[in-house]
Scaffold this active site. Structure first.
Site, PDB file in Angstrom:
ATOM      1  N   HIS A 119      -5.303   0.576   8.600  1.00  0.00           N
ATOM      2  CA  HIS A 119      -4.766   0.078   7.332  1.00  0.00           C
ATOM      3  C   HIS A 119      -5.495  -1.184   6.886  1.00  0.00           C
ATOM      4  CE1 HIS A 119      -1.550  -0.994   4.399  1.00  0.00           C
ATOM      5  NE2 HIS A 119      -1.830  -2.223   4.787  1.00  0.00           N
ATOM      6  N   GLU A 120      -5.692  -2.122   7.801  1.00  0.00           N
ATOM      7  CA  GLU A 120      -6.359  -3.380   7.449  1.00  0.00           C
ATOM      8  C   GLU A 120      -7.835  -3.160   7.126  1.00  0.00           C
ATOM      9  OE1 GLU A 120      -4.639  -5.968   6.813  1.00  0.00           O
ATOM     10  OE2 GLU A 120      -2.807  -5.022   7.551  1.00  0.00           O
ATOM     11  N   HIS A 162      -8.226  -1.984   3.563  1.00  0.00           N
ATOM     12  CA  HIS A 162      -8.221  -3.054   2.560  1.00  0.00           C
ATOM     13  C   HIS A 162      -9.625  -3.603   2.353  1.00  0.00           C
ATOM     14  CE1 HIS A 162      -4.042  -3.531   1.533  1.00  0.00           C
ATOM     15  NE2 HIS A 162      -3.660  -3.753   2.777  1.00  0.00           N
ATOM     16  N   GLU A 191      -1.513  -1.461  -1.370  1.00  0.00           N
ATOM     17  CA  GLU A 191      -0.913  -1.146  -0.074  1.00  0.00           C
ATOM     18  C   GLU A 191      -0.881   0.367   0.151  1.00  0.00           C
ATOM     19  OE1 GLU A 191       0.245  -3.013   2.581  1.00  0.00           O
ATOM     20  OE2 GLU A 191      -0.915  -4.531   1.542  1.00  0.00           O
TER      21      GLU A 191
END
Length: 279
Positions: free
Chosen positions: A145-146, A149, A208
């Site tokens: 997930h990070e 980004h 997100e």
């Protein structure tokens, strides 16, 4: 004394200059999850990368000085092993990403947090492993997930949005000051508050969701179970309680996030099974 026509002309020029400065770009390919939103970037990648590098150096330096950096060799090895499997999969979304100058560290902290700065600078906080008891699949979900980004350059996009809001607020202040005879700073203050709720927060929720979807594909391609993203956020929900209402949050509610992850975990499950067969 300026006439209303002159004021209108000046305002039109400001708006035109602002709009022509908006550069729409595609940071990543859509992948199997189909994340293909065009992004408007008002700040250069070089500018953001310089700021991120400075922040990263300072953060890592402070953690090292306090004896909080990479204290547990087993945790560090665990995190770096997961990163080593995730990083090669980033090429599906960005061909340049696997060759970034990646770094991975573990910071001792009670905060449930992890991040990946532009250019591949990853930090995982020990609370995720110690308080939540994450499996490798769940930890991979956090890191994926990070990383997503960073691939989507969400930090750069948000910096541009903030710059754009400042310009929009200034324009609003000129309008109010010119036509209603009040202090132009009043218009800026009002639009700064309302604009944040109306525009910045929904976009942040969209980011997100994109990071969830791109991240779950990275996880699957790396041979980690994408359905672990669901159990991860169930643990996060229990740890954080009910949280705040979704419409005032910069993140989706736990319920809507988990529902979306179920759909996309199923979608990328064939990629996970293929990766399992190849390992």
């Amino acid at each position: 004394m300026k006439t209303p026509t002159m004021k209108n002309g000046a305002l039109a020029l400001i708006v035109t200059l602002f709009l022509t400065g908006c550069a729409t770009t595609t940071t990543t390919t859509g992948g199997a999850v189909g994340v293909d939103r065009q992004q408007t970037m008002l700040v250069s990648a070089a500018e953001v990368n310089r700021a991120a590098e400075k922040a990263y150096t300072q953060t890592i330096g402070e953690a090292r000085a306090k004896g909080l950096l990479d204290r547990n060799p087993a945790q560090v090895q665990r995190v770096r092993t997961i990163a080593g499997r995730l990083i090669p999969t980033t090429g599906v979304f960005r061909p340049d990403a696997p060759s970034w100058r990646w770094e991975t560290h573990v910071i001792t902290s009670k905060e449930l947090n992890a991040w990946c700065m532009p250019g591949g600078k990853i930090a995982v906080y020990t609370a995720l492993m110690e308080q939540l008891g994450l499996s490798d699949d769940e930890l991979a979900a956090v890191m994926g997930h990070e990383i997503a980004h960073a691939l989507r350059e969400h930090g750069r996009e948000k910096a541009g949005q903030a710059a754009g809001m400042d310009v929009a607020a200034a324009i609003g202040g000129v309008l109010i000051g010119s036509y209603y005879g009040v202090d132009p700073s009043l218009g800026q203050n009002v639009l700064g508050t309302v604009g944040d709720l109306a525009f910045m927060r929904p976009n942040s929720r969209a980011m997100e969701q994109e990071a969830d979807r791109v991240g779950i594909e990275l996880v699957a391609r790396a041979g980690y179970n994408p359905h672990a993203s669901i159990s991860l956020w169930e643990k996060m929900a229990r740890a954080s309680g009910n949280g705040v209402p979704q419409w005032l949050s910069t993140h989706p509610s736990h319920e809507s996030r988990i529902a979306d992850l179920r759909v996309y975990a199923d979608r990328v499950d064939p990629l996970y099974k293929a990766a399992q067969r190849n390992n």
